[in-house]
Structure formats: C-alpha cells, structure tokens
Design an enzyme around this catalytic site. Structure first.
Site, mmCIF file in Angstrom:
data_model
loop_
_atom_site.group_PDB
_atom_site.id
_atom_site.type_symbol
_atom_site.label_atom_id
_atom_site.label_comp_id
_atom_site.label_asym_id
_atom_site.label_seq_id
_atom_site.Cartn_x
_atom_site.Cartn_y
_atom_site.Cartn_z
ATOM 1 N N ARG A 182 9.474 5.019 3.710
ATOM 2 C CA ARG A 182 8.901 4.688 2.398
ATOM 3 C C ARG A 182 7.636 3.862 2.575
ATOM 4 O O ARG A 182 6.645 4.066 1.861
ATOM 5 C CB ARG A 182 9.910 3.921 1.539
ATOM 6 C CG ARG A 182 11.068 4.755 1.033
ATOM 7 C CD ARG A 182 11.971 3.963 0.106
ATOM 8 N NE ARG A 182 11.338 3.677 -1.168
ATOM 9 C CZ ARG A 182 11.838 2.847 -2.079
ATOM 10 N NH1 ARG A 182 12.966 2.190 -1.837
ATOM 11 N NH2 ARG A 182 11.199 2.649 -3.227
ATOM 12 N N CYS A 238 9.700 -5.492 -1.874
ATOM 13 C CA CYS A 238 10.426 -4.261 -1.573
ATOM 14 C C CYS A 238 10.067 -3.270 -2.674
ATOM 15 O O CYS A 238 8.915 -3.191 -3.069
ATOM 16 C CB CYS A 238 11.934 -4.531 -1.491
ATOM 17 S SG CYS A 238 12.628 -5.328 -2.961
#
Length: 273
Positions: A182, A238
């Site tokens: 990611r 995050c």
C-alpha cells in the site's frame, strides 16, 4: 521480555480479574464487517470486560476531510470512559482485541492523549486468553460510575497543515505505518487514491508483533527504530489514524517519546487531491 508498563500477560490479567482498580476493555472490530466486533463481545468476552466500538466510541462522525476515523470528541469519550468505571490517573485500563493490537492500541493512544497514562495492552490479545484457558463469559459487565476528567495533550497529534510544513525538515521523520504494497501504491483496498505522502518512510505496523499477536521484545522494538532515536519529531500515519497507534506503542517501548499521530492519515491527505 515485554515492557509491562505498556503490555501485560494473560497470566497477569487472570490474577487481577477481581482488582477493583482495573477496567478491562474489549476493542475487537472488523473494518470489513462493522457489526462483527459487538457481536463477538456479546457472544463471549473476558470476564468483567466492557466493549468500546471503533466507529461509535473511539471515533467521531466522518466528514469531507479529517479521514475515515476522526478523533472522538474528548468530552464525549470521557463520559463513556467514566461510565465503565475509569477514574482519571487511578484506574489501570487493560485493552485487548484479536487483530495484533490494531484497535486496542487506538484506545491505548486515546487514553494517553486525554492525559491518562495507566493503560496497557493484553499481550497476544483474545486468542492468547482463550488458548490459556482463562475464564470467558457472555454476561455483560455491570456498569460502575467513574470520574474521568480529560486533560488533552494537544502536542500528541498533528494535522495536515503541520505535516505539510514539517515533513521535509531534517530533524523530522514522517512514518507510513501501512503494509508495504500500500505504501508503494501497488494496492489500495480502501481509499480512492494509492501511494504515500512524499518523503514518508515505511514501517509496517504488523512488524510490532509476531503472527500470534505477541508483542516483540523491547530489544527488537529498539532495533526497528535504530537510526531515528535522535529525531526531534516523528509523525506517524496509516490509512485512518488507527493502526498507526501500534507503531506509536512500538516507539514508546523503544524509549522514543517523540512520536505524534497524524490523526487523519492517508484518508485525510488524499481527500484534498
């Protein structure tokens, strides 16, 4: 050997289940099925534990900006903490989940953000408790009124403007806590845009624990962050400000106290694109 100021073992908790100065909180949750956590709690949980929901209790409603899990209103969260018997600076809160600290660490960070340092995570989480054969129940914990007065530590958190202004300074490090694919933009299962904030370095949050959710030793936590000990500020993010808290726990275990949460995280950052 874990740092027991931040993490407690199932055996330790089993020996303190009847301690009136301890409140246990079940933080199990699923991003894919938001009803699963409450259902799991209703079905079976650690004896005496209360439940706090990531969406309903540990976050505020989602807006256009601010990310997928904006920080909860401190006053409203304080009321909920008091309603399960937590007294500011007195009660030891022990939080657990079944997701390698992903959600329990959010409560750990929020309590510290509100000025309450007496909070620990259950090493190995729910599964370690079950495997050890300690008592579980489907009985809801009896409410007991506490007194929680939030003392917000505003320096624990940064917003998008602070990240933009400071991320490229030599004394500042910006940490992306998501999985490496990611971070590299090869996969994005949730947010509309893939990639990472420019200049961010990648420290995946799953590396804080092993595959059965036991926290890695303090020596390993220190090794993870070797080279960043002298950073004046470490801004951690995050996807939505939840699993970044696992890395903030790791930093604390490593003796590095300069970590700050970019609460909106990538979901906030890309909302301006």
């Amino acid at each position: 050997m874990t740092d027991y100021r931040l993490v407690v073992s199932p055996q330790w908790l089993s020996e303190h289940l009847d301690d009136p100065q301890i409140v246990i909180v079940d933080c199990r949750f699923s991003l894919a099925d938001t009803e699963l956590g409450p259902l799991q709690y209703q079905t079976s949980h650690i004896q005496g534990s209360h439940y706090l929901d990531l969406n309903d209790d540990l976050s505020s409603p989602v807006g256009k900006h601010g990310g997928r899990h904006p920080l909860p209103n401190p006053v409203e969260l304080a009321k909920k903490l008091a309603a399960i018997g937590i007294n500011s600076q007195e009660t030891l809160v022990v939080a657990y989940d079944d997701s390698r600290f992903a959600f329990a660490s959010r409560l750990w960070w929020l309590l510290r953000y509100l000025g309450h340092d007496k909070v620990a995570l259950l090493d190995g989480g729910w599964k370690s408790w079950l495997s050890a054969g300690y008592p579980v129940t489907d009985a809801l914990a009896m409410p007991k009124q506490g007194k929680f007065l939030p003392e917000v530590r505003s320096h624990f958190v940064v917003d998008i403007d602070t990240v933009k202004d400071r991320k490229d300074l030599p004394e500042v490090v910006l940490v992306d806590s998501r999985e490496s694919d990611r971070y590299r933009g090869e996969r994005e299962p949730i947010d509309p845009i893939a990639g990472h904030i420019p200049s961010a370095v990648n420290y995946p949050w799953q590396d804080v624990t092993d595959e059965v959710s036991r926290v890695l030793p303090v020596t390993e936590q220190k090794r993870r962050w070797s080279g960043l000990e002298n950073a004046q500020e470490i801004m951690v993010y995050c996807g939505s400000g939840v699993t970044a808290c696992v890395n903030l726990l790791s930093l604390e275990m490593a003796g590095i106290h300069t970590g700050k949460l970019y609460a909106g995280s990538w979901s906030d950052w890309c909302s301006y694109s």
